[in-house]
Design an enzyme around this catalytic site. Structure first.
Site, PDB file in Angstrom:
ATOM      1  N   PRO A 224      57.061  32.374  32.411  1.00 15.86           N
ATOM      2  CA  PRO A 224      55.728  32.160  31.827  1.00 15.86           C
ATOM      3  C   PRO A 224      54.752  31.638  32.885  1.00 15.86           C
ATOM      4  CG  PRO A 224      57.442  31.077  30.532  1.00 15.86           C
ATOM      5  CD  PRO A 224      58.074  31.520  31.809  1.00 15.86           C
ATOM      6  N   GLU A 225      53.599  32.278  32.970  1.00 20.32           N
ATOM      7  CA  GLU A 225      52.554  31.850  33.889  1.00 20.32           C
ATOM      8  C   GLU A 225      51.362  31.384  33.046  1.00 20.32           C
ATOM      9  OE1 GLU A 225      52.011  34.802  37.030  1.00 20.32           O
ATOM     10  OE2 GLU A 225      54.098  35.413  36.849  1.00 20.32           O
TER      11      GLU A 225
END
Ligand SMILES: [Zn+2]
Length: 277
Positions: free
Chosen positions: A2-3
């Site tokens: 996840p960014e």
């Protein structure tokens, strides 16, 4: 992993649903997920009966602001999920922490690889937290100016890709959005950061902001491993809009040249050898 867009999606979904809720029970089934604490008992005692005042994001980290001037810092690591579930919903494998809220629902932390973690930290201000104080500016915020990006690119003996992924230079960007930003800017991510012209830096900054904004609107990217889920447990949708990331061997959407996937400085990067120079 996840960014920024994935974590921001979770924040946007959770904030209206959990703000004002009190934590009435805490269950920890894997202490590695709370490894900053001496024990599950310590973690539980710090959270129990606290009210969630708001949710903030700093880079890829989520902060649940709690009364009593403390916050629950959530890092999703490689494969973490933070899902709001009904109490009777089946508990998925790798659920390590469950926070029971006053309305009966549960905030569940799921992480197959357990590189992420939850920790209770003092205060509400990320700039004052030792865990986050070294972070660079938010790429969608006012401090991420062209001048800032010129400054962090100049004089570095490293690549454009490495600067984009260095959380002390700009936060929230990992390999998905570094690859995609470089494609949109027409820049080969392997180039020396200091070789960028002023115009290229302007293009790169615009590309970063554009791709992150569009990815948030699509609730983030669920890659081939489908590890990322939003706060409702649903897949994101931006994978349908990617230009190069996880498109190795497929034709570039602009020029038709096959997208390449090459090892570079201990990572692997995706790029179009024709569109990116
Ligand atoms: Zn191309």
């Amino acid at each position: 992993m996840p960014e920024l867009p994935e974590v921001e999606t979770i924040r946007l979904q959770l904030a209206p649903r959990v703000t004002g809720e009190r934590i009435r029970a805490v269950r920890v089934t894997r202490t590695r997920a709370i490894r900053a604490h001496a024990s599950a008992g310590e973690f539980r005692a710090l959270l129990l009966h606290r009210t969630i005042l708001d949710i903030r994001r700093r880079g890829k980290a989520l902060l649940l602001l709690l009364n009593g001037d403390c916050s629950l810092l959530v890092r999703l690591g490689m494969s973490g999920q933070l899902v709001l579930a009904d109490a009777d919903a089946p508990v998925t494998p790798h659920t390590h922490v469950m926070l029971e809220l006053s309305d009966g629902r549960e905030l569940r932390y799921i992480d197959p690889r357990t590189f992420g973690q939850m920790a209770v930290v003092a205060g509400h201000d990320p700039a004052a937290m030792k865990e986050l104080a070294h972070y660079g500016p938010e790429p969608l915020g006012d401090a991420f100016t062209t001048e800032h990006l010129v400054g962090v690119m100049a004089g570095k003996g490293t690549s454009v890709e490495a600067v984009l992924m260095d959380q002390t230079k700009v936060v929230g960007i990992g390999k998905i959005y570094a690859d995609e930003s470089c494609f949109l800017a027409g820049i080969d991510p392997r180039r020396a950061a200091r070789s960028l012209s002023y115009d290229e830096v302007i293009r790169l900054r615009a590309a970063v902001r554009d791709v992150l904004t569009r990815a948030i609107a699509c609730r983030g990217t669920s890659g081939h491993d489908s590890a990322y889920r939003d706060a409702h447990g649903e897949l994101g949708n931006f994978q349908c809009h990617l230009n190069v990331y996880q498109r190795a061997g497929q034709p570039c959407r602009v020029c038709g040249t096959l997208v390449e996937y090459r090892p570079f400085q201990g990572r692997r990067i995706h790029f179009c050898p024709h569109c990116q120079r």
